[in-house]
Design an enzyme around this catalytic site. Structure first.
Site, PDB file in Angstrom:
ATOM      1  N   CYS A   2       0.825  -1.201   0.000  1.00  0.00           N
ATOM      2  CA  CYS A   2       0.000   0.000   0.000  1.00  0.00           C
ATOM      3  C   CYS A   2       0.860   1.252   0.000  1.00  0.00           C
ATOM      4  O   CYS A   2       2.068   1.208   0.157  1.00  0.00           O
ATOM      5  CB  CYS A   2      -0.883   0.047   1.245  1.00  0.00           C
ATOM      6  SG  CYS A   2      -1.973  -1.360   1.459  1.00  0.00           S
ATOM      7  N   LEU A  51      -2.700  -2.053  -2.937  1.00  0.00           N
ATOM      8  CA  LEU A  51      -2.409  -3.028  -3.983  1.00  0.00           C
ATOM      9  C   LEU A  51      -2.703  -4.378  -3.368  1.00  0.00           C
ATOM     10  O   LEU A  51      -1.989  -4.829  -2.465  1.00  0.00           O
ATOM     11  CB  LEU A  51      -0.947  -2.928  -4.425  1.00  0.00           C
ATOM     12  CG  LEU A  51      -0.497  -3.823  -5.589  1.00  0.00           C
ATOM     13  CD1 LEU A  51      -1.186  -3.404  -6.883  1.00  0.00           C
ATOM     14  CD2 LEU A  51       1.018  -3.760  -5.767  1.00  0.00           C
ATOM     15  N   ASN A  75       1.751  -0.719   5.171  1.00  0.00           N
ATOM     16  CA  ASN A  75       2.369  -0.896   3.861  1.00  0.00           C
ATOM     17  C   ASN A  75       3.408  -1.997   3.971  1.00  0.00           C
ATOM     18  O   ASN A  75       4.338  -1.885   4.778  1.00  0.00           O
ATOM     19  CB  ASN A  75       3.037   0.408   3.412  1.00  0.00           C
ATOM     20  CG  ASN A  75       3.924   0.223   2.188  1.00  0.00           C
ATOM     21  OD1 ASN A  75       3.660  -0.622   1.348  1.00  0.00           O
ATOM     22  ND2 ASN A  75       4.971   1.022   2.097  1.00  0.00           N
ATOM     23  N   GLY A  76       3.273  -3.060   3.176  1.00  0.00           N
ATOM     24  CA  GLY A  76       4.271  -4.113   3.193  1.00  0.00           C
ATOM     25  C   GLY A  76       3.665  -5.497   3.238  1.00  0.00           C
ATOM     26  O   GLY A  76       2.504  -5.708   2.892  1.00  0.00           O
ATOM     27  N   GLU A  77       4.475  -6.448   3.663  1.00  0.00           N
ATOM     28  CA  GLU A  77       4.054  -7.846   3.808  1.00  0.00           C
ATOM     29  C   GLU A  77       4.699  -8.429   5.058  1.00  0.00           C
ATOM     30  O   GLU A  77       5.889  -8.205   5.302  1.00  0.00           O
ATOM     31  CB  GLU A  77       4.466  -8.695   2.600  1.00  0.00           C
ATOM     32  CG  GLU A  77       3.955  -8.201   1.254  1.00  0.00           C
ATOM     33  CD  GLU A  77       2.451  -8.353   1.066  1.00  0.00           C
ATOM     34  OE1 GLU A  77       1.809  -9.013   1.910  1.00  0.00           O
ATOM     35  OE2 GLU A  77       1.917  -7.809   0.085  1.00  0.00           O
ATOM     36  N   ASP A 100      -2.619 -10.140   6.761  1.00  0.00           N
ATOM     37  CA  ASP A 100      -1.496  -9.905   7.676  1.00  0.00           C
ATOM     38  C   ASP A 100      -1.661  -8.583   8.427  1.00  0.00           C
ATOM     39  O   ASP A 100      -1.124  -8.407   9.518  1.00  0.00           O
ATOM     40  CB  ASP A 100      -0.156  -9.956   6.942  1.00  0.00           C
ATOM     41  CG  ASP A 100      -0.093  -9.081   5.701  1.00  0.00           C
ATOM     42  OD1 ASP A 100      -1.133  -8.525   5.304  1.00  0.00           O
ATOM     43  OD2 ASP A 100       0.999  -8.964   5.102  1.00  0.00           O
ATOM     44  N   ILE A 290      15.998  -7.004 -18.538  1.00  0.00           N
ATOM     45  CA  ILE A 290      16.255  -5.874 -19.425  1.00  0.00           C
ATOM     46  C   ILE A 290      17.660  -6.024 -19.984  1.00  0.00           C
ATOM     47  O   ILE A 290      18.601  -6.349 -19.250  1.00  0.00           O
ATOM     48  CB  ILE A 290      16.143  -4.541 -18.647  1.00  0.00           C
ATOM     49  CG1 ILE A 290      14.688  -4.261 -18.274  1.00  0.00           C
ATOM     50  CG2 ILE A 290      16.712  -3.389 -19.443  1.00  0.00           C
ATOM     51  CD1 ILE A 290      13.776  -3.991 -19.437  1.00  0.00           C
ATOM     52  N   GLY A 363      16.925  -9.959  -6.426  1.00  0.00           N
ATOM     53  CA  GLY A 363      18.187 -10.346  -5.777  1.00  0.00           C
ATOM     54  C   GLY A 363      18.840  -9.227  -5.007  1.00  0.00           C
ATOM     55  O   GLY A 363      20.001  -9.363  -4.588  1.00  0.00           O
TER      56      GLY A 363
END
Length: 627
Positions: A2, A51, A75-77, A100, A290, A363
């Site tokens: 978010c 999101l 905001n986050g996971e 969560d 890319i 990564g």
């Protein structure tokens, strides 16, 4: 994932401004295009853009509990939220959602501010505690997710996921000239500063309690710092331990209710993450890369090789400057001067991925955790170089190196050799800083008008404070600690967050799982890297997962051929922004010096691409929001 924002008025009789809160929230729509929410009650206002990743239908915010005395925006996971939820259920908590977000709220309900110590994830959140009339805000341990805050002259408090939300508020927008001075050396503004005196970043691994006109910041986590190790204890199987830690981190971060993919550059770190993901998924997954049409910068062939070996659905795109509709608009996504030009390919690969999915693993962080940069071995080379008699170094080697012709290739030998000999006599700490400097103190005196450069503090102090914190650790551990606190935090993570979120894409970083970071930090330095070897421990740990060409390959980095672009595709852009008239309008800069940098680059006398891009980003920001 978010974008969050909020306000807290200093006068309890004064209500939070709903219209202002909505305006703040709308600046964050790119971070969360799926949903929005707002809570306003008396002096407090919370808002978010969502999101939807976990509990797509049920995880709406702001979220509350039964008594409606606690409200959260997040905001986050949180990757371990299922285990935490199970424990909370055993303690009698009843959940209304599968998200969560609610786990954080219930955990705060159970143990208060200590809840943050239980979380494994990337996060920035704010909890309004009506009973205590305080806001509890916290940021994850490594600073993966951003959180900014400010007070207005009247004492009202504001916060947001990005500076742009705070620019809507009635705060004082006077420039922080020391921050801008530091930016010119580092190409980013170091935490906790921003380009504005009133706006600050909450440091990583910290929480704060906000009450009327006061912010109490407390640290809850730090990178472990073992004392210096002299004994090589390689009898332990560190490789198996590292592989297990990586597999656990990737497995945790694959939790999602929507499809996930991976950025695949062809380098060691992203290939490692992708290989573990493929093994865990047991089905094809999407990867994105890319490429560039200049060989020394391009890793697309390596990425293609990995994708074929792993059987991923691989999507590749060759990048040209014309693909960016507006370079100035891209630079202004950062809301303050920011000059890491690998933001260009990061934006474009995020744009590519966002057409197919909402979540990718990357990564990022592997170099800072496992000693992957040439600067992590440079101090050893310097120690050997200093054994050469001084008159040979100063009268023979240095003049020969300085006369080497300029190459525009990626990390060319002449660039590294010139940088090395000019910093070889410095102590290790200052030498490490020297490798990263864009404009040194003497150059800033020429670059800046005298009134601006007067009385500014030497930027080395930013690094010095962290070197002082780890003075009793092994040299390699000291370099890694400082890089985690500076370059990773304020460059790499900022770039990835802003460029992925600009495309409504969530990026996860398994190498920065805090349990992995803690355990690797405590491993013997000579096990992690020795001699001229970078990421030796990681290479050995994942040797059976990767093609030999990737396992032993040299680092290129995810950077475009900017030195070449400046003299070709972007030449007109730089001529426009470096015109004498335009530079004169930027009162802090010396137009003559700036134009000489550009002229020398065009003539091939010097590769000034980093200096020129640093100035371009500053000019774009100053024209957007005059400082």
């Amino acid at each position: 994932m978010c974008g969050i924002c909020g306000m807290f008025t200093s006068d309890p009789e004064k209500h939070a401004d709903r219209d202002l809160l909505n305006a703040m929230n709308e600046t964050l729509i790119h971070r969360g295009p799926d949903d929005s929410g707002m809570y306003v009650d008396g002096p407090i206002g919370l808002a978010m853009r969502r999101l939807s990743i976990i509990d797509v239908t049920g995880g709406r915010q702001p979220m509350t509990e039964e008594s409606e005395s606690l409200w959260i925006v997040f905001n986050g996971e949180i990757y371990n939220f299922l285990e935490l939820r199970e424990d909370l259920v055993s303690r009698g908590h009843v959940f209304k959602t599968k998200s969560d977000t609610e786990v954080i709220l219930r955990l705060y309900q159970e143990i208060g501010v200590a809840c943050v110590e239980k979380l494994n994830g990337m996060f920035a959140f704010a909890i309004w505690d009506a009973g205590k009339q305080t806001i509890f805000m916290a940021r994850d341990r490594l600073g993966i997710k951003p959180l900014f805050y400010a007070f207005s002259p009247e004492g009202d408090f504001y916060f947001g996921s990005e500076i742009k939300a705070l620019l809507k508020t009635p705060i004082d927008l006077r420039p922080d000239f020391q921050a801008i001075y530091d930016y010119l050396s580092l190409m980013y503004v170091p935490t906790p500063a921003t380009a504005y005196t009133s706006i600050r970043k909450l440091p990583p691994g910290c929480f704060c309690l906000v009450s009327s006109r006061d912010v109490d910041i407390q640290k809850y986590w730090e990178v472990p710092l073992p004392a210096e190790w002299d004994v090589d204890t390689s009898y332990r199987n560190y490789e198996d331990e590292v592989l297990g830690l990586l597999e656990t981190a990737v497995r945790r971060q694959m939790i999602s209710d929507v499809e996930i993919g991976a950025f695949l550059s062809g380098g060691l770190d992203s290939t490692t993450v992708t290989a573990i993901m493929v093994d865990k998924l047991k089905k094809p997954m999407r990867t994105f890369t890319i490429g560039f049409n200049h060989k020394s910068y391009d890793e697309s062939a390596e990425a293609r090789l990995v994708a074929e070996k792993l059987g991923t659905d691989h999507i590749e795109q060759t990048v040209y400057p014309s693909m960016i509709k507006s370079i100035p608009d891209l630079l202004n996504f950062f809301d303050e001067p920011f000059a890491d030009y690998s933001a260009i390919p990061t934006f474009l690969v995020s744009q590519l991925a966002s057409k197919k999915l909402k979540v990718v693993l990357t990564g990022d962080g592997g170099d800072e955790v496992f000693a992957g940069y040439p600067t992590h071995t440079a101090y050893r080379v310097t120690d050997a170089y200093k054994k050469i008699p001084g008159f040979i170094r100063n009268r023979v080697i240095t003049p020969l190196v300085q006369r080497m012709p300029t190459s525009m290739n990626r990390l060319s030998f002449d660039y590294k050799a010139k940088r090395f000999v000019t910093g070889a006599d410095l102590p290790m700490e200052q030498g490490h800083y020297w490798w990263k400097v864009i404009f040194n103190e003497d150059e800033k005196k020429e670059l800046l008008n005298p009134d601006f450069s007067a009385a500014k503090l030497d930027t080395y102090r930013v690094f010095e404070q962290y070197f002082d914190q780890c003075r009793h650790s092994h040299p390699l551990n000291r370099l890694l600690f400082v890089d985690l606190k500076t370059f990773l935090l304020d460059d790499n993570l900022v770039k990835v967050d802003r460029m992925t979120m600009a495309n409504s894409l969530e990026a996860r970083v398994p190498f920065l799982d805090h349990e992995l970071v803690e355990k690797v930090a405590l491993m013997p330095p000579l096990v992690k890297s020795k001699g001229l070897e970078t990421k030796g421990l990681l290479r050995r740990a994942v040797r059976d997962l990767l093609p030999p060409a990737i396992r032993s390959g040299t680092k290129k980095g995810f950077t475009p051929p900017l030195p070449l672009w400046i003299s070709a595709e972007l030449k007109s852009l730089f001529e426009e922004y470096f015109s004498h008239e335009r530079l004169s309008a930027i009162r802090i800069l010396n137009p003559t010096y700036c134009r000489k940098l550009l002229h020398d680059h065009f003539q091939g006398k010097k590769d000034n691409n980093r200096q020129l891009w640093t100035l371009l980003a500053l000019i774009c920001r100053l024209e957007k929001t005059p400082l």
